[in-house]
Design a protein around this motif. Sequence first.
Motif, PDB file in Angstrom:
ATOM      1  N   ARG A   9      21.742   2.589  -6.932  1.00 34.81           N
ATOM      2  CA  ARG A   9      22.506   1.516  -6.293  1.00 34.81           C
ATOM      3  C   ARG A   9      23.890   1.995  -5.876  1.00 34.81           C
ATOM      4  NH1 ARG A   9      20.600  -2.792 -10.345  1.00 34.81           N
ATOM      5  NH2 ARG A   9      18.449  -2.480  -9.697  1.00 34.81           N
ATOM      6  N   GLY A  10      24.380   3.013  -6.562  1.00 34.39           N
ATOM      7  CA  GLY A  10      25.706   3.550  -6.224  1.00 34.39           C
ATOM      8  C   GLY A  10      25.647   4.775  -5.324  1.00 34.39           C
ATOM      9  N   ILE A  11      24.445   5.074  -4.818  1.00 33.19           N
ATOM     10  CA  ILE A  11      24.266   6.292  -4.025  1.00 33.19           C
ATOM     11  C   ILE A  11      23.505   5.983  -2.745  1.00 33.19           C
ATOM     12  CG2 ILE A  11      23.330   8.626  -3.993  1.00 33.19           C
ATOM     13  CD1 ILE A  11      23.496   8.717  -7.017  1.00 33.19           C
ATOM     14  N   GLY A  12      24.186   6.056  -1.621  1.00 28.67           N
ATOM     15  CA  GLY A  12      23.492   5.888  -0.337  1.00 28.67           C
ATOM     16  C   GLY A  12      22.762   7.170   0.003  1.00 28.67           C
ATOM     17  N   TYR A  13      21.653   7.037   0.727  1.00 21.32           N
ATOM     18  CA  TYR A  13      20.814   8.208   0.997  1.00 21.32           C
ATOM     19  C   TYR A  13      20.357   8.163   2.446  1.00 21.32           C
ATOM     20  CZ  TYR A  13      16.953  11.507   0.105  1.00 21.32           C
ATOM     21  OH  TYR A  13      16.092  12.573   0.118  1.00 21.32           O
ATOM     22  N   VAL A  14      20.659   9.219   3.189  1.00 19.53           N
ATOM     23  CA  VAL A  14      20.304   9.291   4.606  1.00 19.53           C
ATOM     24  C   VAL A  14      19.458  10.537   4.834  1.00 19.53           C
ATOM     25  CG1 VAL A  14      21.180   9.451   6.979  1.00 19.53           C
ATOM     26  CG2 VAL A  14      22.495   8.207   5.259  1.00 19.53           C
ATOM     27  N   ILE A  15      18.306  10.370   5.491  1.00 21.00           N
ATOM     28  CA  ILE A  15      17.429  11.521   5.733  1.00 21.00           C
ATOM     29  C   ILE A  15      17.281  11.774   7.236  1.00 21.00           C
ATOM     30  CG2 ILE A  15      16.168  11.368   3.562  1.00 21.00           C
ATOM     31  CD1 ILE A  15      14.056   9.723   4.976  1.00 21.00           C
ATOM     32  N   GLN A  16      16.601  12.862   7.541  1.00 17.34           N
ATOM     33  CA  GLN A  16      16.522  13.378   8.915  1.00 17.34           C
ATOM     34  C   GLN A  16      15.967  12.355   9.912  1.00 17.34           C
ATOM     35  OE1 GLN A  16      14.496  17.085   9.020  1.00 17.34           O
ATOM     36  NE2 GLN A  16      14.741  17.340  11.210  1.00 17.34           N
ATOM     37  N   HIS A  17      14.798  11.837   9.618  1.00 18.42           N
ATOM     38  CA  HIS A  17      14.261  10.777  10.467  1.00 18.42           C
ATOM     39  C   HIS A  17      14.559   9.509   9.686  1.00 18.42           C
ATOM     40  CE1 HIS A  17      12.346  13.565  13.186  1.00 18.42           C
ATOM     41  NE2 HIS A  17      12.029  14.278  12.109  1.00 18.42           N
ATOM     42  N   ALA A  18      15.420   8.697  10.239  1.00 17.13           N
ATOM     43  CA  ALA A  18      16.119   7.644   9.503  1.00 17.13           C
ATOM     44  C   ALA A  18      15.274   6.935   8.438  1.00 17.13           C
ATOM     45  CB  ALA A  18      16.698   6.642  10.487  1.00 17.13           C
ATOM     46  N   GLY A  19      13.948   6.984   8.553  1.00 18.11           N
ATOM     47  CA  GLY A  19      13.105   6.386   7.514  1.00 18.11           C
ATOM     48  C   GLY A  19      13.184   4.869   7.533  1.00 18.11           C
ATOM     49  N   LEU A  20      13.298   4.307   8.741  1.00 17.26           N
ATOM     50  CA  LEU A  20      13.416   2.848   8.852  1.00 17.26           C
ATOM     51  C   LEU A  20      12.041   2.205   8.728  1.00 17.26           C
ATOM     52  CD1 LEU A  20      15.867   2.799  11.886  1.00 17.26           C
ATOM     53  CD2 LEU A  20      16.422   2.733   9.443  1.00 17.26           C
ATOM     54  N   PHE A  21      12.018   0.961   8.293  1.00 14.94           N
ATOM     55  CA  PHE A  21      10.763   0.218   8.252  1.00 14.94           C
ATOM     56  C   PHE A  21      10.424  -0.196   9.688  1.00 14.94           C
ATOM     57  CE2 PHE A  21      12.908  -0.935   4.194  1.00 14.94           C
ATOM     58  CZ  PHE A  21      12.068  -0.226   3.352  1.00 14.94           C
TER      59      PHE A  21
END
Length: 227
Positions: free
Chosen positions: A76-88
Amino acid sequence: MIVFDDVVKRYPDGTVAVDHLSLTVPEGTLTVFVGPSGCGKTTSLRMINRMIDPTAGTITLGGVDVMTRDANQLRRGIGYVIQHAGLFPHRRVVDNVATVPRLLGVSRKQARTRAYELLERVGLTAEHGNRYPSQLSGGQQQRVGVARALAADPPVLLMDEPFSAVDPVVRKDLQTELLRLQGELHKTVVLVTHDIDEAITLGDRVAVMRPGGTLAQYSTPDELLTN
Ligand code: ADP
Ligand code: ADP
């Protein structure tokens, strides 16, 4: 502050991905892990939010060993962003961003309001928010990924090759945007890239990894350029 203290990760098949890594990521700075493919960057990043557990050594966040924390609480205290945004794909952009505040117990209406604010913060409009992810460009989707990662206002942001799937012009744009955001928000950011230019452009500090998962150098970009 994030501290890696003599951290080792050996996968079950025997691969040593991270080999005795020790370094300190100061609070409020942007630290970049850079190096060729397979040198343990992603593994290092994912041990911070406990997607991967170390084999030996400790990682502390704000002085607390992450292994002693509840993983969900920690994240909850850590935002996480990956290469392909991983959106729903089946949720509108705004609702992709609103998901996190909703999970934290915020009402639907408030969560949406916050989501539109966050979209604006990363340079998108309400009109973008009302579309589905596939109706946005790759660079816009990455912006949504960043907005979503910021939704819980986490003090720490982990970014794994966030801009490497977009073309060079858009990448420059996103890099500028990240630096602007970081200037406002002063998050503790750890970003992984194989692109040394990106590391030098973005990093307050750069950790150069080498094959075998060892740390070759950890310094400011200026020090890196003079060596
Ligand atoms: P990078 O992010 O620098 O490309 P990774 O951390 O993804 O490196 O991988 C480091 C090493 O660990 C590589 O040799 C990779 O093949 C290996 N590795 C990664 N994940 C696993 C896994 N689940 N099982 C076995 N080996 C893995
Ligand atoms: P869980 O352990 O809750 O099942 P996983 O680690 O399997 O979660 O991750 C599920 C999905 O959530 C993956 O797509 C992963 O990239 C994403 N994810 C994992 N950790 C975080 C985080 N701290 N913030 C945002 N997304 C995350």
